[in-house]
Design a protein around this motif. Structure first.
Motif, PDB file in Angstrom:
ATOM      1  N   SER A  27       0.812  -1.226   0.000  1.00  0.00           N
ATOM      2  CA  SER A  27       0.000   0.000   0.000  1.00  0.00           C
ATOM      3  C   SER A  27       0.842   1.270   0.000  1.00  0.00           C
ATOM      4  O   SER A  27       0.298   2.369  -0.129  1.00  0.00           O
ATOM      5  CB  SER A  27      -0.931   0.005   1.216  1.00  0.00           C
ATOM      6  OG  SER A  27      -0.188  -0.039   2.416  1.00  0.00           O
ATOM      7  N   SER A  68      -8.494   4.534  -1.167  1.00  0.00           N
ATOM      8  CA  SER A  68      -7.241   3.928  -0.702  1.00  0.00           C
ATOM      9  C   SER A  68      -6.324   4.956  -0.069  1.00  0.00           C
ATOM     10  O   SER A  68      -5.593   4.671   0.887  1.00  0.00           O
ATOM     11  CB  SER A  68      -6.521   3.236  -1.865  1.00  0.00           C
ATOM     12  OG  SER A  68      -7.279   2.152  -2.356  1.00  0.00           O
ATOM     13  N   LYS A  75      -4.314  -0.253   6.079  1.00  0.00           N
ATOM     14  CA  LYS A  75      -3.320  -0.535   5.042  1.00  0.00           C
ATOM     15  C   LYS A  75      -2.394  -1.668   5.478  1.00  0.00           C
ATOM     16  O   LYS A  75      -2.008  -2.523   4.668  1.00  0.00           O
ATOM     17  CB  LYS A  75      -2.503   0.728   4.745  1.00  0.00           C
ATOM     18  CG  LYS A  75      -3.284   1.816   4.022  1.00  0.00           C
ATOM     19  CD  LYS A  75      -2.382   3.014   3.743  1.00  0.00           C
ATOM     20  CE  LYS A  75      -3.137   4.107   3.004  1.00  0.00           C
ATOM     21  NZ  LYS A  75      -2.276   5.282   2.711  1.00  0.00           N
TER      22      LYS A  75
END
Length: 342
Positions: free
Chosen positions: A44, A136, A144
């Motif tokens: 991530s 995100s 994450k």
């Protein structure tokens, strides 16, 4: 470079043109002598690392649909069957082009490990908006971390643990569309279609402009033979992003089954235009069938041969050979009929 006699460790980072990291999983693919292989995925924060180690001679190409992460089995052989001469690394994400890293350029430093630096990906048109979910970026660090842990667990084939980590990610951050999508993908692989559909729907609800969960929902409808729903879903998907070859295939299959053959051919041709690396050989197969239906046997045979060439599954290759033989048989019969006296 000489053939490697010990493992080599590669690391790097996937970033956007402005230098910001890509907050979602991106496939890292090697290309050595035109043999492509999925090596790993970024986390991530855009970071990736993997070990170039003992490999089988055959190299896996990333699956194009939502169900296939593209992993394959590493060789158990004691001898290294893989050379690193003329190897490149690139990041693979639909809707983006990737800058290429030449591994050979770093050969002098490749003793035990090397950092290849940044791989920059560039959005094609405005597709970056739909390929990367805005949610995100807003995900808290704990969510994450759970997402990254799930990816690591999946690479170790710990699927149940990966699902639990993804469940934790979406519990922490219910609007985590990318995590919902990954959860749906794993549930689909585990044949848990009811929960997979729910997860994909949760992803769409969290971020309606995120294209990837629409692909998952479409695949479920294809398997259920709900052709009208497939067309409707691919309409929504294409409005967001036209760079998924599998989406064009699903759309074409639905149109074929609805007997809209001209539309199916247009969809297949569009899919082939965005599938330059031949990740979805079924596009060639379907185009071969469509052209055979129009009695264009020469072109039909050409595309069926391409299907056999690019398919990596022995069963599919056997199917393609059988269809090719049938097309060539019909072609010969048509020529005999044309040459016979009136």
């Amino acid at each position: 470079m000489p053939e490697a006699d010990h493992p080599l460790f590669i690391s790097g980072k996937v970033v956007l043109p402005d230098g910001s990291p890509v907050a979602e999983s991106v496939t890292i693919e090697s290309n050595c002598g035109n043999r492509k292989r999925v090596e790993t995925y970024s986390d991530s924060r855009g970071n990736f690392s993997f070990e170039l180690k003992k490999r089988a001679n055959t190299m896996a190409i990333q699956g194009a649909d939502i169900s296939d992460s593209g992993n394959d089995t590493l060789s158990k052989n004691n001898a290294y069957a893989f050379q690193y001469r003329n190897c490149e690394l690139e990041a693979v994400l639909p809707g983006f082009t990737s800058e290429v890293i030449q591994l050979a350029a770093n050969s002098s430093s490749m003793i035990e490990s090397t950092d290849v630096g940044r791989i920059v990906i560039h959005p094609i048109g405005g597709s970056g908006v739909s390929v990367l979910s805005v949610t995100s970026l807003a995900a808290p660090g704990s969510a994450k971390k759970a997402m990254d842990k799930a990816r690591e667990q999946e690479t170790k084939n710990k699927m149940q643990d990966a699902e639990k980590s993804l469940q934790k990610a979406v519990e922490i951050y219910p609007k985590y569309a990318a995590a919902w999508t990954e959860l749906g993908r794993l549930q689909y692989k585990n044949k848990d279609t009811a929960n997979a559909q729910r997860s994909f729907e949760q992803a769409v609800a969290a971020d309606p402009k995120y294209a990837k969960p629409y692909l998952g929902l479409t695949q479920l409808e294809v398997e259920a033979a709900h052709w009208e729903k497939v067309v409707d879903l691919t309409n929504k998907l294409m409005a967001l992003n036209t760079s998924y070859p599998a989406a064009w295939l699903f759309r074409a299959v639905a149109q074929y089954n609805l007997r809209d053959y001209d539309a199916a051919e247009v969809s297949v041709q569009s899919g082939l235009k965005v599938d330059a690396d031949h990740h979805v050989p079924r596009l060639e197969h379907l185009l071969g069938l469509l052209l055979a239906g129009k009695k264009d046997y020469v072109q039909a045979a050409e595309h069926m041969r391409a299907f056999v060439k690019y398919s990596t599954q022995p069963a599919e290759q056997a199917e393609g050979q059988k269809m090719l033989a049938e097309i060539e048989k019909r072609s010969a019969q048509a020529n005999l009929t044309a040459d016979s006296p009136k």
